[in-house]
Design a protein around this motif. Structure first.
Motif, mmCIF file in Angstrom:
data_model
loop_
_atom_site.group_PDB
_atom_site.id
_atom_site.type_symbol
_atom_site.label_atom_id
_atom_site.label_comp_id
_atom_site.label_asym_id
_atom_site.label_seq_id
_atom_site.Cartn_x
_atom_site.Cartn_y
_atom_site.Cartn_z
ATOM 1 N N GLN A 6 0.891 -0.792 -0.525
ATOM 2 C CA GLN A 6 0.202 0.254 -0.280
ATOM 3 C C GLN A 6 0.879 1.271 -0.355
ATOM 4 O O GLN A 6 0.425 2.461 -0.813
ATOM 5 C CB GLN A 6 -0.696 -0.024 1.311
ATOM 6 C CG GLN A 6 -2.058 -0.479 0.941
ATOM 7 C CD GLN A 6 -3.072 -0.952 2.405
ATOM 8 O OE1 GLN A 6 -2.645 -1.112 3.438
ATOM 9 N NE2 GLN A 6 -4.283 -1.305 2.168
ATOM 10 N N ARG A 10 0.562 3.807 -3.135
ATOM 11 C CA ARG A 10 0.545 5.333 -2.935
ATOM 12 C C ARG A 10 1.656 6.271 -3.008
ATOM 13 O O ARG A 10 1.633 6.875 -3.357
ATOM 14 C CB ARG A 10 0.079 5.880 -1.048
ATOM 15 C CG ARG A 10 -1.556 5.048 -1.314
ATOM 16 C CD ARG A 10 -1.823 5.260 0.526
ATOM 17 N NE ARG A 10 -2.905 4.694 0.359
ATOM 18 C CZ ARG A 10 -3.155 4.866 1.998
ATOM 19 N NH1 ARG A 10 -2.927 5.036 3.266
ATOM 20 N NH2 ARG A 10 -4.897 4.287 2.068
ATOM 21 N N THR A 11 2.728 6.179 -2.926
ATOM 22 C CA THR A 11 4.268 6.262 -3.552
ATOM 23 C C THR A 11 4.371 6.749 -4.885
ATOM 24 O O THR A 11 4.173 7.959 -5.169
ATOM 25 C CB THR A 11 5.617 5.553 -2.841
ATOM 26 O OG1 THR A 11 5.433 5.639 -0.939
ATOM 27 C CG2 THR A 11 6.748 6.450 -3.142
ATOM 28 N N ALA A 13 1.905 6.665 -6.960
ATOM 29 C CA ALA A 13 0.337 7.401 -7.178
ATOM 30 C C ALA A 13 1.045 9.009 -6.885
ATOM 31 O O ALA A 13 0.430 10.007 -7.548
ATOM 32 C CB ALA A 13 -0.853 6.822 -6.767
ATOM 33 N N LEU A 14 2.015 9.740 -6.197
ATOM 34 C CA LEU A 14 1.624 10.356 -5.820
ATOM 35 C C LEU A 14 3.313 10.873 -6.654
ATOM 36 O O LEU A 14 2.899 12.707 -7.563
ATOM 37 C CB LEU A 14 1.722 11.130 -3.922
ATOM 38 C CG LEU A 14 2.701 12.186 -3.903
ATOM 39 C CD1 LEU A 14 2.087 12.891 -3.277
ATOM 40 C CD2 LEU A 14 3.228 11.951 -2.116
#
Length: 67
Positions: A6, A10-11, A13-14
């Motif tokens: 996760q 998230r990293t 996507a950021l």
């Protein structure tokens, strides 16, 4: 608690969002064109709300027939 997958997603996507936002736009300073051929171009408000050349209202489509 967040799992490693996760955090990685998230990293990623950021980072992708930051790269795409940083890459958009025109390089250099913004300017208004002054060349004669640019005089007849539409402005942004004219593009968003086009004006008709004549003063007659646009034709309205008849409502669908009831059964």
């Amino acid at each position: 608690m967040l799992r490693a997958s996760q955090i990685l997603v998230r990293t990623f996507a950021l980072a992708l969002s930051a790269a795409s936002l940083g890459a958009c736009g025109q390089r250099g300073p913004l300017y208004l064109p002054t060349a004669p051929e640019a005089a007849q171009r539409a402005t942004l408000p004219e593009t968003l709300r086009p004006q008709r050349g004549d003063a007659t209202p646009a034709p309205v489509a008849p409502p669908p027939a009831a059964r």
